[in-house]
Design a protein around this motif. Structure first.
Motif, mmCIF file in Angstrom:
data_model
loop_
_atom_site.group_PDB
_atom_site.id
_atom_site.type_symbol
_atom_site.label_atom_id
_atom_site.label_comp_id
_atom_site.label_asym_id
_atom_site.label_seq_id
_atom_site.Cartn_x
_atom_site.Cartn_y
_atom_site.Cartn_z
ATOM 1 N N LEU B 122 -14.061 -7.760 6.061
ATOM 2 C CA LEU B 122 -14.212 -7.949 4.674
ATOM 3 C C LEU B 122 -13.135 -7.274 3.697
ATOM 4 C CD1 LEU B 122 -16.372 -9.442 3.040
ATOM 5 C CD2 LEU B 122 -17.558 -7.125 2.887
ATOM 6 N N LEU B 123 -12.920 -6.072 4.047
ATOM 7 C CA LEU B 123 -11.972 -5.238 3.424
ATOM 8 C C LEU B 123 -10.591 -6.216 3.250
ATOM 9 C CD1 LEU B 123 -12.421 -1.390 4.019
ATOM 10 C CD2 LEU B 123 -12.241 -2.650 1.901
ATOM 11 N N ALA B 124 -10.333 -6.723 4.589
ATOM 12 C CA ALA B 124 -8.751 -7.284 4.527
ATOM 13 C C ALA B 124 -8.961 -8.585 3.803
ATOM 14 C CB ALA B 124 -8.826 -7.578 6.023
ATOM 15 N N MET B 125 -10.217 -9.242 3.665
ATOM 16 C CA MET B 125 -10.215 -10.433 2.867
ATOM 17 C C MET B 125 -9.995 -9.988 1.232
ATOM 18 S SD MET B 125 -13.582 -12.062 4.753
ATOM 19 C CE MET B 125 -13.828 -13.396 3.831
ATOM 20 N N ALA B 126 -10.560 -8.762 1.073
ATOM 21 C CA ALA B 126 -10.265 -8.200 -0.400
ATOM 22 C C ALA B 126 -8.952 -8.140 -0.551
ATOM 23 C CB ALA B 126 -11.371 -7.160 -0.580
ATOM 24 N N PHE B 127 -8.171 -7.552 0.416
ATOM 25 C CA PHE B 127 -6.852 -7.219 0.068
ATOM 26 C C PHE B 127 -5.978 -8.727 0.042
ATOM 27 C CE2 PHE B 127 -2.554 -6.569 2.023
ATOM 28 C CZ PHE B 127 -2.014 -5.747 1.431
ATOM 29 N N LEU B 128 -6.275 -9.493 0.787
ATOM 30 C CA LEU B 128 -5.704 -10.817 0.585
ATOM 31 C C LEU B 128 -5.657 -11.503 -0.591
ATOM 32 C CD1 LEU B 128 -4.051 -11.846 3.209
ATOM 33 C CD2 LEU B 128 -6.223 -13.676 3.605
ATOM 34 N N ILE B 129 -7.143 -11.206 -0.999
ATOM 35 C CA ILE B 129 -7.369 -12.026 -2.335
ATOM 36 C C ILE B 129 -6.723 -11.263 -3.533
ATOM 37 C CG2 ILE B 129 -9.164 -12.278 -4.427
ATOM 38 C CD1 ILE B 129 -9.223 -14.453 -2.075
ATOM 39 N N ALA B 130 -6.295 -9.989 -3.604
ATOM 40 C CA ALA B 130 -5.887 -9.135 -4.441
ATOM 41 C C ALA B 130 -4.301 -9.538 -4.354
ATOM 42 C CB ALA B 130 -5.853 -7.609 -4.246
ATOM 43 N N GLN B 131 -3.876 -9.615 -3.129
ATOM 44 C CA GLN B 131 -2.427 -10.090 -2.968
ATOM 45 C C GLN B 131 -2.023 -11.252 -3.348
ATOM 46 O OE1 GLN B 131 -0.874 -12.188 -0.185
ATOM 47 N NE2 GLN B 131 1.007 -11.806 -1.259
ATOM 48 N N HIS B 132 -3.062 -12.214 -3.288
ATOM 49 C CA HIS B 132 -2.813 -13.663 -3.490
ATOM 50 C C HIS B 132 -3.056 -13.944 -4.778
ATOM 51 C CE1 HIS B 132 -1.846 -17.335 -1.509
ATOM 52 N NE2 HIS B 132 -2.652 -18.176 -2.056
#
Lengths: 416, 568
Positions: B122-132
């Motif tokens: 879930l954290l990884a997904m949040a990071f990905l969204i922030a990066q994207h």
């Protein structure tokens, strides 16, 4: 640590065989892509039939001897023998003085050719003019040691210093175009300070630095077309695919009147492309038709916009355009008119007859030029020499000759 | 009374993931589409569909006529054009939301498989969204490429384990047992059995059961999946090269590890693991040839062609550390540095190679941050999970069934399943995808497309006589104006500006800054209409308004000013 299980010798052999196979296939594909570098690339505007091209070609196939585009017409109504002799008599290259302007030499050489010589020693011969442009020592003796050389050694060859004052050429690759029109071979020696080269190096540099969107491209196009043996494309170092169709489209992209010498150089280059296409098949049918349509429109405009006295001004393409001089360096109304009129007569002289205006238009224009030149003082001729050289050449072409082969007053000129 | 299997009884963390996905989906559904890029791909797809062939040069950028440019994303372009033909711009907006969601779910799934922890995923997904974040509104083939990349990472995370792994006994009834990730840490990249294999067996996974799971079908099926994925990916987007590079580096890293352990390169090459990894990378590489460009997909990159997959991926655009991409890369580097110091897990050669290669490529091309982010998560998350486990920061994650099948089901056992269903239904009902079902029409164009797209301008162009000469406009408007304006418009620049020569780009810059004799430059290109982006080209605006009668104003709105070159 537990020993890793190993595959059987047979599996390992298979593995190695597969690796060798894949490496071979990749190497072969790589070699093919880098050495032959062929492509079925076909730009929109060039409907070339060839499906495979060598993308490593940096220049078209070139002949050592340039094509010679001969005059086709002999129309005495345009200019009589006597008028022509008198005009050319006044346009002899009086450049024996120190520091002759390079663009004057350039234009004089183009007008008179490299073979001309004059009995009167105050006029320079074609050979001298050509040496001034191709031999650093000759240039130095005319311009002195302190002037920067006309010829510059570049990474890809040799270039002419351009638009940097009187000791440089006035147009991009004009000198190259001039040498080509004079029949100079590509192996003609070029002598720079401290090294020697050939005219091929100049052409090579011109092509290496060429961009289809550069400001002046007409003379490069002309020079390349004169030396090219066929219409096959070549690629710039950036990978831009060039052929004579694209060059022609580029020339026609701008509006009439835009470009150097009020757009007249573009029309001349197009005309010569048509002529050279007859001989070397440089263009597609579509491009050829487009050029004919473009030049027909230019003729229509010239016919409509001719002044009552017979000349054209900078607004030859549209009388609504003001003739106020933006560029005072051109020297006033007479200079502008000689420029416009002389250039128009010149490209018509080389063009297919279907592009010609009515005879009356031609005669009025040529007679205006003749009378103006006859009236001009020596100083005025010296000031306007570049424009006048086009006019003088045009008049000779309309009599089916190059200026050098026109008989002048007795004892004034000798031609080989 | 039939009862759903226990596996459908979701936990709170599952519900959180569901909420995250639903939120992202709804957000992207209502994000106006970016004014550039997307439209060029739609037009390209439309061209391909109309001509039933691939163009050799960009048909929408006449000034690039001499530069070969065969689209490396023809299938994406065709799909986008087909969606646009069928459902208009609204369809493209929906497609963006769906593909973004798919990319997110697959990346989250890969992270879950690698770390064994849902919250980390879930954290990884949040990071990905922030990066994207800045690119969420851009529908482009790279997005489909990223989705394929996430699918590849999932496949790699599920790769059949090595035989020696099968000796590990896992008993989930024992709370002291470390979690799956720490059991499988001896070779970091080595694909592991799926969660289901570990978790669905109520008695735990025993060697014999697992060895049976690593059946011939899976050993053959997995490469087939990878090859299928690569064939699809190669046609969707040129970014498939990234996937092959990842597999090649994994193979190299595996060989390196084994060679070090065995102290023999020959022995490493004789190891099935190494051979399988090499075969897989080669299969993937061969699969990339099954697209219209064939081997040229690779040689164009090596020869530095303007229309190559590398330039489509951003080309040479060095990373700026102060940019969003730069900060994301810095965060990845920081995390990697911390993990290198504290992780109890052995750092494999593949980890090192993947991270180094990813960072190096991103340094030269900042657009590669999009690829570095999921790759770094995939590499680093197992270390994070092991670090957490070794420090006992969070209790070991062990699976406890909510109920045993056949026994009475506790009340509210399915509450998170129901809440997740409700969230999904709500998202469906609120998003434009349900418009046809609920009788709602598509959103108006000005809500579907960015307000930076010059819509009033394109309306004007459609109503007026179509110019025959070149239309000079800002590159960021080229795609939209060609798409929404009159057909056959010849624009000076668009998102494919890398296809132009250096001189052309320099001329574009000169006119943008209104430097030198910029009107002559326009004349050189035979420009008929000059379109100015009023907010972003103030100097050109002032200079153009100061021109005499040669330029007349044809149209003006809040965004744009259109001037006509007097026709001589």
């Amino acid at each position: 640590m537990t020993p890793k299980p190993l595959t059987s010798t047979r599996s390992f052999a298979l593995f190695l065989t597969v690796q060798c196979l894949i490496a071979s296939v990749c190497s072969a594909a790589w070699w093919m892509s880098s050495s032959s570098a062929t492509s079925d690339f076909k730009p929109q505007i060039s409907n070339l039939k060839s499906s495979s091209e060598d993308r490593s070609r940096r220049e078209p196939t070139l002949a050592n001897v340039p094509s010679s585009v001969e005059p086709r017409y002999d129309v005495p109504e345009v200019v009589s023998d006597e008028q022509l002799a008198n005009v050319l008599f006044k346009l002899r290259p009086r450049f024996r003085h120190g520091q002759p302007k390079i663009n004057h030499i350039d234009h004089a050489l183009r007008c008179w050719g490299a073979e001309v010589s004059f009995a009167d020693p105050q006029f320079v011969s074609g050979d001298e003019m050509r040496r001034l442009l191709t031999d650093h020592d000759a240039f130095k003796s005319a311009w002195g040691d302190k002037t920067r050389g006309l010829l510059i050694a570049k990474e890809q060859g040799v270039a002419y210093r351009t638009q940097q004052g009187d000791a440089s050429a006035s147009h991009v690759d004009h000198t190259l175009g001039t040498l080509a029109e004079c029949g100079t071979t590509l192996d003609f020696p070029i002598r720079l300070a401290g090294r020697s080269a050939t005219l091929r190096d100049v052409l090579h540099q011109a092509l290496a630095s060429f961009d289809i969107n550069q400001a002046e491209y007409e003379w490069t196009t002309l020079a390349v077309a004169l030396y090219a043996t066929d219409g096959r494309p070549w690629y710039t170092p950036e990978g831009d695919r060039l052929d004579f169709n694209r060059l022609a489209q580029r020339i026609m992209r701008q509006k009439f009147g835009q470009g150097v010498c009020y757009g007249n150089h573009r029309l001349y280059s197009l005309t010569l492309l048509l002529r050279l296409d007859d001989e070397k098949h440089l263009l597609t049918v579509t491009t050829r038709q487009n050029i004919l349509a473009h030049l027909t429109e230019a003729t229509r405009r010239l016919k409509e916009n001719q002044h009552a006295e017979g000349y054209w001004d900078r607004n030859w393409h549209d009388l609504k355009v003001s003739t106020n001089d933006e560029d005072m360096a051109l020297g006033g109304p007479l200079s502008r008119r000689i420029l416009s009129t002389g250039h128009a007569l010149e490209w018509w002289a080389m063009a297919p007859s279907e592009l010609h205006p009515p005879r009356e238009t031609l005669v009025r224009a040529s007679q205006w030029v003749v009378h103006e030149i006859e009236r001009m003082s020596e100083k005025s001729i010296a000031d306007n020499y570049t424009f006048l050289s086009h006019a003088g050449r045009a008049l000779a072409l309309w009599r089916g000759r190059f200026p050098a082969s026109v008989s002048g007053p007795p004892d004034e000129r000798s031609t080989p | 009374m039939p009862v759903l299997s226990e596996r459908y009884a979701l936990r709170g963390s599952h519900f959180m993931v569901c909420l995250c996905c639903v939120g992202v989906y709804l957000l992207v559904s209502y994000l106006p589409l970016f004014q550039s890029v997307t439209w060029h791909h739609v037009l390209m797809g439309d061209w391909i569909l109309s001509h039933r062939a691939l163009p050799q040069v960009d048909p929408f950028l006449p000034l690039s006529d001499g530069f070969r440019s065969v689209p490396t994303s023809w299938l994406s372009d065709v799909l986008m054009a087909a969606i646009w033909r069928g459902s208009g711009v609204q369809g493209l907006s929906i497609a963006l939301a769906v593909v973004t969601l798919a990319m997110l779910i697959l990346t989250g799934r890969a992270c879950r498989l690698r770390s064994g922890r849902l919250r980390l995923a879930l954290l990884a997904m949040a990071f990905l969204i922030a990066q994207h974040w800045t690119q969420l509104s851009v529908l482009r083939p790279e997005l489909l490429g990223l989705t394929c990349f996430a699918a590849l990472l999932c496949l790699l995370a599920q790769w059949p384990d090595q035989p020696e792994r099968a000796s590990v006994r896992f008993d989930h009834t024992n709370r002291d047992q470390p979690d799956a990730s720490s059991l499988l840490n001896n070779v970091a990249w080595t694909p592991r059995p799926s969660e289901n294999q570990l978790e669905t067996d109520g008695r735990g996974v025993h060697p014999t059961v697992y060895q049976q799971a690593v059946s011939a079908f899976r050993l053959i099926g997995a490469p087939i999946k990878v090859v299928g994925l690569f064939v699809l990916w190669a046609n969707l987007d040129g970014s498939v090269l990234v996937g092959v590079a990842v597999l090649a580096l994994l193979a190299l890293g595996t060989a390196w590890d084994v060679a070090l352990a065995e102290r023999s390169i020959l022995a490493a090459l004789r190891t099935p693991r190494v051979q399988h990894a090499v075969y897989l990378a080669e299969l993937a590489g061969l699969a990339t040839l099954l697209q219209p460009l064939g081997f040229r997909l690779w040689t164009d990159v090596i020869h530095g062609e303007r229309g190559s997959a590398w330039t489509a991926l951003g080309g040479a655009s060095p990373l700026v550390l102060t940019s969003g991409s730069g900060l994301a890369v810095a965060a990845v580097c920081l995390l990697a540095a911390v993990l290198l110091r504290w992780s109890p897990r052995r750092v494999s050669a593949a980890d090192v190679l993947l991270m180094l290669a990813g960072l190096l490529v991103t340094a030269f091309n900042q657009q590669m941050t999009d690829w570095l982010a999921p790759l770094a998560l995939w590499v680093l998350l197992p270390h994070v999970a092991d670090l957490i486990a070794s420090r006992s920061w969070i209790a070991p994650k062990c699976y406890q069934p909510l109920f045993v099948e056949g026994e009475p089901v506790p009340p509210l056992a399915f509450k998170y399943t129901l809440l997740s269903g409700l969230a999904i239904w709500t998202a469906f009902a609120l998003s434009p995808i349900s418009n046809p079902i609920f009788g709602r029409g598509p959103l108006p164009l000005n809500r579907l497309v960015s307000k930076h797209a010059p819509q009033a301008l394109t309306e004007f162009l459609k109503k007026s006589d179509a110019p025959t000469g070149l239309v000079w406009l800002p590159e960021s408007w080229g795609d939209w104006v060609t798409f929404a304006g009159p057909r056959g418009l010849k624009v000076s620049a668009n998102s494919q500006i890398h296809l132009l020569s250096e001189r052309q780009r320099s001329d574009i810059l000169q006119v943008h800054r209104a430097e030198g004799n910029w009107t002559r430059t326009l004349d050189r290109y035979g420009v008929e209409l000059l379109i100015i982006d009023k907010p972003h080209q103030p100097r050109l605006l002032d200079a153009a308004l100061a021109q005499g009668a040669d330029w007349t104003i044809r149209h003006e709105d809040d965004l744009s000013l259109v001037l006509n070159r007097k026709n001589h």
